[in-house]
Design a protein around this motif. Structure first.
Motif, PDB file in Angstrom:
ATOM      1  N   GLU A   4      14.367  15.801  -6.427  1.00 15.28           N
ATOM      2  CA  GLU A   4      13.089  15.831  -7.124  1.00 15.28           C
ATOM      3  C   GLU A   4      12.590  14.420  -7.414  1.00 15.28           C
ATOM      4  OE1 GLU A   4      11.309  18.422  -7.525  1.00 15.28           O
ATOM      5  OE2 GLU A   4      12.804  19.812  -6.783  1.00 15.28           O
ATOM      6  N   TRP A   5      13.524  13.511  -7.731  1.00 16.04           N
ATOM      7  CA  TRP A   5      13.103  12.123  -7.928  1.00 16.04           C
ATOM      8  C   TRP A   5      12.442  11.581  -6.661  1.00 16.04           C
ATOM      9  CZ3 TRP A   5      12.608   9.833 -12.350  1.00 16.04           C
ATOM     10  CH2 TRP A   5      13.433  10.166 -13.423  1.00 16.04           C
ATOM     11  N   VAL A   6      13.086  11.844  -5.520  1.00 11.58           N
ATOM     12  CA  VAL A   6      12.582  11.287  -4.266  1.00 11.58           C
ATOM     13  C   VAL A   6      11.212  11.857  -3.941  1.00 11.58           C
ATOM     14  CG1 VAL A   6      12.977  11.178  -1.780  1.00 11.58           C
ATOM     15  CG2 VAL A   6      14.875  10.803  -3.356  1.00 11.58           C
ATOM     16  N   SER A   7      11.024  13.160  -4.162  1.00 10.17           N
ATOM     17  CA  SER A   7       9.757  13.767  -3.769  1.00 10.17           C
ATOM     18  C   SER A   7       8.588  13.179  -4.561  1.00 10.17           C
ATOM     19  CB  SER A   7       9.810  15.286  -3.967  1.00 10.17           C
ATOM     20  OG  SER A   7       9.888  15.602  -5.335  1.00 10.17           O
ATOM     21  N   LEU A   8       8.811  12.806  -5.825  1.00 11.02           N
ATOM     22  CA  LEU A   8       7.739  12.237  -6.610  1.00 11.02           C
ATOM     23  C   LEU A   8       7.598  10.744  -6.355  1.00 11.02           C
ATOM     24  CD1 LEU A   8       5.586  12.732  -8.711  1.00 11.02           C
ATOM     25  CD2 LEU A   8       7.300  12.406 -10.499  1.00 11.02           C
ATOM     26  N   ALA A   9       8.732  10.043  -6.305  1.00 15.90           N
ATOM     27  CA  ALA A   9       8.674   8.566  -6.185  1.00 15.90           C
ATOM     28  C   ALA A   9       8.262   8.109  -4.813  1.00 15.90           C
ATOM     29  CB  ALA A   9      10.041   7.970  -6.539  1.00 15.90           C
ATOM     30  N   SER A  10       8.296   8.975  -3.815  1.00 21.98           N
ATOM     31  CA  SER A  10       7.956   8.546  -2.467  1.00 21.98           C
ATOM     32  C   SER A  10       6.479   8.710  -2.139  1.00 21.98           C
ATOM     33  CB  SER A  10       8.799   9.323  -1.433  1.00 21.98           C
ATOM     34  OG  SER A  10       8.533  10.703  -1.529  1.00 21.98           O
ATOM     35  N   LEU A  11       5.682   9.123  -3.137  1.00 20.00           N
ATOM     36  CA  LEU A  11       4.245   9.137  -2.904  1.00 20.00           C
ATOM     37  C   LEU A  11       3.772   7.716  -2.624  1.00 20.00           C
ATOM     38  CD1 LEU A  11       3.146  11.503  -5.812  1.00 20.00           C
ATOM     39  CD2 LEU A  11       2.934  11.991  -3.389  1.00 20.00           C
ATOM     40  N   PRO A  12       2.782   7.536  -1.759  1.00 22.93           N
ATOM     41  CA  PRO A  12       2.311   6.175  -1.449  1.00 22.93           C
ATOM     42  C   PRO A  12       1.947   5.398  -2.711  1.00 22.93           C
ATOM     43  CG  PRO A  12       1.328   7.774   0.041  1.00 22.93           C
ATOM     44  CD  PRO A  12       2.063   8.564  -0.996  1.00 22.93           C
ATOM     45  N   GLY A  13       2.443   4.194  -2.786  1.00 19.70           N
ATOM     46  CA  GLY A  13       2.120   3.332  -3.901  1.00 19.70           C
ATOM     47  C   GLY A  13       2.923   3.610  -5.154  1.00 19.70           C
ATOM     48  N   SER A  14       4.101   4.225  -5.036  1.00 20.53           N
ATOM     49  CA  SER A  14       4.858   4.622  -6.217  1.00 20.53           C
ATOM     50  C   SER A  14       5.564   3.463  -6.880  1.00 20.53           C
ATOM     51  CB  SER A  14       5.915   5.667  -5.838  1.00 20.53           C
ATOM     52  OG  SER A  14       5.308   6.874  -5.459  1.00 20.53           O
ATOM     53  N   TRP A  15       5.756   3.585  -8.182  1.00 17.15           N
ATOM     54  CA  TRP A  15       6.573   2.645  -8.982  1.00 17.15           C
ATOM     55  C   TRP A  15       7.588   3.475  -9.714  1.00 17.15           C
ATOM     56  CZ3 TRP A  15       5.534  -2.735  -9.761  1.00 17.15           C
ATOM     57  CH2 TRP A  15       4.510  -3.199  -8.947  1.00 17.15           C
ATOM     58  N   ALA A  16       8.833   3.443  -9.274  1.00 15.34           N
ATOM     59  CA  ALA A  16       9.872   4.304  -9.851  1.00 15.34           C
ATOM     60  C   ALA A  16      10.612   3.576 -10.974  1.00 15.34           C
ATOM     61  CB  ALA A  16      10.864   4.717  -8.776  1.00 15.34           C
ATOM     62  N   ARG A  31       0.810  -1.215   0.000  1.00 11.51           N
ATOM     63  CA  ARG A  31       0.000   0.000   0.000  1.00 11.51           C
ATOM     64  C   ARG A  31       0.847   1.271   0.000  1.00 11.51           C
ATOM     65  NH1 ARG A  31      -5.399  -1.059   0.577  1.00 11.51           N
ATOM     66  NH2 ARG A  31      -5.726   1.180   0.704  1.00 11.51           N
ATOM     67  N   SER A  32       2.123   1.168   0.349  1.00 13.27           N
ATOM     68  CA  SER A  32       2.962   2.374   0.392  1.00 13.27           C
ATOM     69  C   SER A  32       4.364   2.121  -0.154  1.00 13.27           C
ATOM     70  CB  SER A  32       3.059   2.887   1.833  1.00 13.27           C
ATOM     71  OG  SER A  32       3.605   1.890   2.685  1.00 13.27           O
ATOM     72  N   ALA A  33       4.518   1.088  -0.975  1.00 13.66           N
ATOM     73  CA  ALA A  33       5.848   0.685  -1.422  1.00 13.66           C
ATOM     74  C   ALA A  33       6.359   1.535  -2.575  1.00 13.66           C
ATOM     75  CB  ALA A  33       5.820  -0.780  -1.847  1.00 13.66           C
ATOM     76  N   VAL A  34       7.677   1.757  -2.574  1.00 14.12           N
ATOM     77  CA  VAL A  34       8.398   2.282  -3.733  1.00 14.12           C
ATOM     78  C   VAL A  34       9.024   1.072  -4.421  1.00 14.12           C
ATOM     79  CG1 VAL A  34      10.316   3.700  -4.533  1.00 14.12           C
ATOM     80  CG2 VAL A  34       8.845   4.520  -2.676  1.00 14.12           C
ATOM     81  N   VAL A  35       8.705   0.883  -5.689  1.00  9.08           N
ATOM     82  CA  VAL A  35       9.106  -0.325  -6.412  1.00  9.08           C
ATOM     83  C   VAL A  35      10.080   0.037  -7.519  1.00  9.08           C
ATOM     84  CG1 VAL A  35       8.296  -2.323  -7.708  1.00  9.08           C
ATOM     85  CG2 VAL A  35       6.863  -1.346  -5.905  1.00  9.08           C
ATOM     86  N   TYR A  36      11.194  -0.680  -7.559  1.00 10.24           N
ATOM     87  CA  TYR A  36      12.241  -0.452  -8.552  1.00 10.24           C
ATOM     88  C   TYR A  36      12.143  -1.530  -9.625  1.00 10.24           C
ATOM     89  CZ  TYR A  36      16.969   0.532 -10.329  1.00 10.24           C
ATOM     90  OH  TYR A  36      18.055   0.865 -11.113  1.00 10.24           O
ATOM     91  N   ALA A  37      12.019  -1.104 -10.895  1.00 12.01           N
ATOM     92  CA  ALA A  37      11.856  -2.055 -11.996  1.00 12.01           C
ATOM     93  C   ALA A  37      13.213  -2.525 -12.511  1.00 12.01           C
ATOM     94  CB  ALA A  37      11.077  -1.417 -13.128  1.00 12.01           C
ATOM     95  N   VAL A  38      13.329  -3.822 -12.765  1.00 19.22           N
ATOM     96  CA  VAL A  38      14.555  -4.408 -13.322  1.00 19.22           C
ATOM     97  C   VAL A  38      14.182  -5.237 -14.547  1.00 19.22           C
ATOM     98  CG1 VAL A  38      16.401  -6.096 -12.959  1.00 19.22           C
ATOM     99  CG2 VAL A  38      15.837  -4.459 -11.162  1.00 19.22           C
ATOM    100  N   TYR A  39      14.774  -4.877 -15.692  1.00 20.08           N
ATOM    101  CA  TYR A  39      14.697  -5.744 -16.863  1.00 20.08           C
ATOM    102  C   TYR A  39      15.951  -6.606 -16.829  1.00 20.08           C
ATOM    103  CZ  TYR A  39      13.737  -7.390 -21.542  1.00 20.08           C
ATOM    104  OH  TYR A  39      13.440  -8.194 -22.616  1.00 20.08           O
TER     105      TYR A  39
END
Length: 399
Positions: free
Chosen positions: A387-399, A23-31
């Protein structure tokens, strides 16, 4: 239901919390094939990813989303799966996958992997069996095989199109060497669609999901979810009202019989019921490119999936309209009790700074370079870590 922690935790998973982690995770995508090479063959692999978990954890990620790691002929970057319960040999082994899950958990993170359920590879044993079996056999019923139109079946069964251009139908040669039925593929011809109206398909994927949850995976990203349910009878429909009828524009289709039909929600409810066997910390995220924020919210109702990529947010140009998208997302997700996701980019989308800044940007799949934002000054803001952190740290973010 209450499930003991040792049954839901899998391979050393972090303890379930009162508030589900997703519900509040920051998720890092890996290809995986392009992220990190651990064995020196110049192809990214699971060993390379394990060696860089400190780096990902140091970014503040709560979870990793790993693009397809199943065996695949790689006709579509791994999204053509030939075995759902194993690991692509160029990435590693099932034992290495288990070790990766343990290492991710030891770093206090979770692991989400792709579930490519709309279609298989044309090299999957199921499809090979279907090609070898007669018309009307259970093997063929697993897929969308149909007789062609015309005097000799020489025309596709209907006018449905593929996301990769042209018709969505490919004709097969029958075992006796004669031209035969056609099969439908939402994407490439190497990716035949499964028939999700069949119980055998649903039961097979129940077992596939349990396989990965039992191994310790924390979540599954449902690839191309709106494609999975087709309108019964596979009726034709008129695409001219949406512009060029040869262009696959699922982001604007409203009543398409091949995309985002009402039947998808029954399937999503069944998926959620399987995850709940393992407790509320196991989750799904939908890849659902649909025509409105309201239709997206339908995928995350309390008995359906947990989260969904917010393509309305991702694709909106930087400007006043972005606030409208955010406000509508917050309102509609609150109505169904689901966390919104602020998805910034993916393997299908141009990276954020490029999309917002470069005038020479090129597109893959979903972003039109003619309309992509190109504000260089704005793009430079996103290169600054704060600026990356301020946007990506919104609840439920996928960075």
């Amino acid at each position: 239901m209450t499930v003991p922690t040792e049954e839901v935790a899998g391979a050393g998973a972090p303890e379930p919390s009162a508030q589900p982690w997703w519900r509040s995770a920051v998720v890092y995508a890996v290809y995986p094939t392009s992220f990190a090479d651990g064995n020196g063959d110049r192809i990214g692999d699971l060993r390379g990813l394990r060696e860089r978990l400190d780096y990902i954890a140091g970014l503040g990620a709560d979870a990793i989303w790993l693009c397809p790691w199943n065996p695949s002929p790689m006709a579509d970057g791994g999204y053509d799966v030939s075995d759902y319960c194993d690991i692509n040999p160029m990435l590693g082994t099932l034992e290495e996958a288990r070790a990766l899950i343990e290492d991710v958990h030891a770093h206090g993170m979770r692991l989400i992997v792709d579930l490519v359920a709309n279609h298989t590879s044309n090299e999957h044993p199921w499809f090979r069996a279907a090609l070898a079996a007669p018309v009307g056999s259970p093997e063929r019923e697993r897929y969308l095989f149909r007789d062609g139109r015309g005097a000799h079946g020489e025309l596709p069964p209907n006018a449905w199109i593929s996301a990769f251009g042209d018709s969505g139908w490919t004709r097969v040669t029958e075992p006796d060497g004669t031209p035969g039925q056609w099969y439908f593929h939402t994407f490439a011809p190497e990716q035949p669609d499964l028939d999700w109206s069949r119980e055998q398909v649903r039961a097979d994927f129940d077992a596939i999901m349990r396989f990965w949850f039992d191994l310790g995976v924390d979540g599954l990203r449902v690839d191309a979810a709106p494609a999975m349910a087709k309108e019964p009878g596979l009726p034709d429909y008129d695409l001219t009202s949406y512009g060029d009828p040869t262009v696959f524009r699922s982001s604007v289709w409203v009543d398409s019989p091949q995309w985002d039909t009402p039947g998808i929600h029954e399937i999503m409810r069944r998926f959620r019921s399987v995850a709940r066997e393992y407790g509320e910390d196991r989750m799904f995220v939908a890849e659902a490119v649909v025509s409105s924020s309201q239709r997206l919210a339908d995928y995350v109702r309390p008995d359906e999936l947990n989260t969904a990529f917010n393509f309305q947010f991702l694709k909106e140009p930087w400007g006043p309209g972005l606030r409208d998208v955010i406000d509508e997302t917050l309102r509609l997700h609150a109505e169904v009790g689901a966390p919104p996701t602020w998805c910034l980019s993916s393997h299908d989308e141009i990276r954020l700074a490029t999309r917002l800044g470069r005038t020479d940007t090129t597109a893959v799949h979903l972003v039109d370079p003619a309309t992509a934002p190109t504000d260089l000054e704005l793009a430079s803001i996103f290169h600054r870590s704060g600026e990356w952190v301020s946007l990506a740290s919104l609840p439920g973010s996928w960075a």
